[in-house]
Write an enzyme that holds these catalytic residues in place. Sequence first.
Site, PDB file in Angstrom:
ATOM      1  N   ASP A  12       0.861  -1.084   0.068  1.00  0.00           N
ATOM      2  CA  ASP A  12       0.090  -0.014  -0.130  1.00  0.00           C
ATOM      3  C   ASP A  12       0.720   1.344  -0.041  1.00  0.00           C
ATOM      4  O   ASP A  12       1.822   1.344   0.772  1.00  0.00           O
ATOM      5  CB  ASP A  12      -0.585   0.066   1.491  1.00  0.00           C
ATOM      6  CG  ASP A  12      -2.183   0.984   1.301  1.00  0.00           C
ATOM      7  OD1 ASP A  12      -2.151   1.497   0.112  1.00  0.00           O
ATOM      8  OD2 ASP A  12      -2.757   1.300   2.375  1.00  0.00           O
ATOM      9  N   ASP A 114      -3.501   2.351  -6.069  1.00  0.00           N
ATOM     10  CA  ASP A 114      -2.141   2.394  -4.977  1.00  0.00           C
ATOM     11  C   ASP A 114      -2.092   1.146  -4.214  1.00  0.00           C
ATOM     12  O   ASP A 114      -1.280   1.356  -3.134  1.00  0.00           O
ATOM     13  CB  ASP A 114      -2.411   3.708  -4.071  1.00  0.00           C
ATOM     14  CG  ASP A 114      -3.621   3.686  -3.207  1.00  0.00           C
ATOM     15  OD1 ASP A 114      -4.561   3.039  -3.231  1.00  0.00           O
ATOM     16  OD2 ASP A 114      -3.577   4.460  -2.387  1.00  0.00           O
ATOM     17  N   GLU A 115      -2.575   0.262  -4.257  1.00  0.00           N
ATOM     18  CA  GLU A 115      -2.636  -0.826  -3.441  1.00  0.00           C
ATOM     19  C   GLU A 115      -2.898  -2.277  -4.408  1.00  0.00           C
ATOM     20  O   GLU A 115      -3.436  -2.251  -5.162  1.00  0.00           O
ATOM     21  CB  GLU A 115      -3.582  -0.865  -2.219  1.00  0.00           C
ATOM     22  CG  GLU A 115      -4.748  -1.063  -2.643  1.00  0.00           C
ATOM     23  CD  GLU A 115      -5.768  -1.000  -1.528  1.00  0.00           C
ATOM     24  OE1 GLU A 115      -5.442  -1.494  -0.380  1.00  0.00           O
ATOM     25  OE2 GLU A 115      -6.854  -0.319  -1.267  1.00  0.00           O
TER      26      GLU A 115
END
Length: 428
Positions: A12, A114-115
């Site tokens: 993350d 974003d993860e």
Amino acid sequence: MNEKEQIIFHIDVNSAYLSWTAVKMLEEGYGRDIREIPCIVGGDRKSRHGIVLAKSISAKKYGVATGEPVVNALRKCPHLEIVSPEHQYYGEMSRKLMKLLTGYTPDIEQVSIDECYMDYSGIRSLFDAPESAAAAIKNKVKEKLGFTVNIGISDVKVLAKMASDFEKPDKIHTLYRSEIQTKMWGLPVSELFMAGKSSVDTLHKLGIFTIGQLAKSPLNVLESHLKSHGRILWQYANGIDDSMVSTQKEESKGVGNSTTLSKDLDDIEEIYKVLLGLSEKVGGRLRAGKQKAKTIAVEIKYNDFTKCSRQTTVEVAIDSGTEIYNIVKILLTELWNRTPVRLLGVRTANLVEDGEPEQLSILDLKDWPGTQDEKQNKIQPSREKMKKLDEALDAIKHKYGNDVVERASLMKRKTRTVMEYKETGHEK
């Protein structure tokens, strides 16, 4: 650790929008790293409109919270620096991150910009321990891309996700099922993955304040108050999650688009316009890939960060943005609870190759008089006209760019956006 036991990483990006904006600003010669000062991404200082999309650690110390109105954040920290989001650049940084990670293993499931989850199995022989692999990955991201990530390590996905949310930034944490009592059960129930505000309020009324209390609660009581979501929360509190890292490429599973809104929306007409734009992008991508979809879905993230979605399956596969939009409008009407919306998405699945033989669905024609042949003759010209229109628009966009032509309703929306820029003293 058993050599055959599943190990999952959850990777993350720390405050992704702020981190990526900081990298860009530093590359362009900006004198300060906005990650080290009170700063937020989102909204506008002069108009005091918009919401906080991301915040620095320094801003958090003033009580600034992601998702709150900018005007509230400025009351807490009057000298707060505000920068505008750059979603196209964020997409580029996301692609760079995923490219770097697939250099270690292709066994990656990206779940947002974003993860992602990573299956450690394929690189197990290269490292002496999962923590060593996570450290190598974390340090490589920082060295090559200029931003930091947290990595959670577990034997189940939901606990890997929980672990990555522990102390930040630039940290590695483990949360195996054997560790949940010492590392997770003492946390507030609001810290549990998928425990939104409404669910937490209900749990508090039941006298449940920690994840451990939730884990020990009678399942029938939770289900009576929270329905199926109560069972999910109970399972997560007990470290139960049998889902695997899905390494299938997104393109083979479906095609979709989503957008985080610059401000929360609670006006149905404005929401429809966003859905229309997303539907047309999805339709264009399907046609570009010479595919059609039988499953259509709409997804919502509310301003309290709870998520929900609804989907339906049609008998006749489609690739028209108009048809996709008509379906997601109905789905949204059934799904939306009138809470302000932070994110909207349109997704398709159950794809078939364009040109595959189709049987016209009687559902499309059930209210029309006449024989089946007469009904088909009535609907076919409409679809043929739509197909020709889509082909013409695709050709124009291919030659002159995606933004050269679009619906009048979307142009009106953009005109208002331009006016907002003028009113706030910004130039687009």
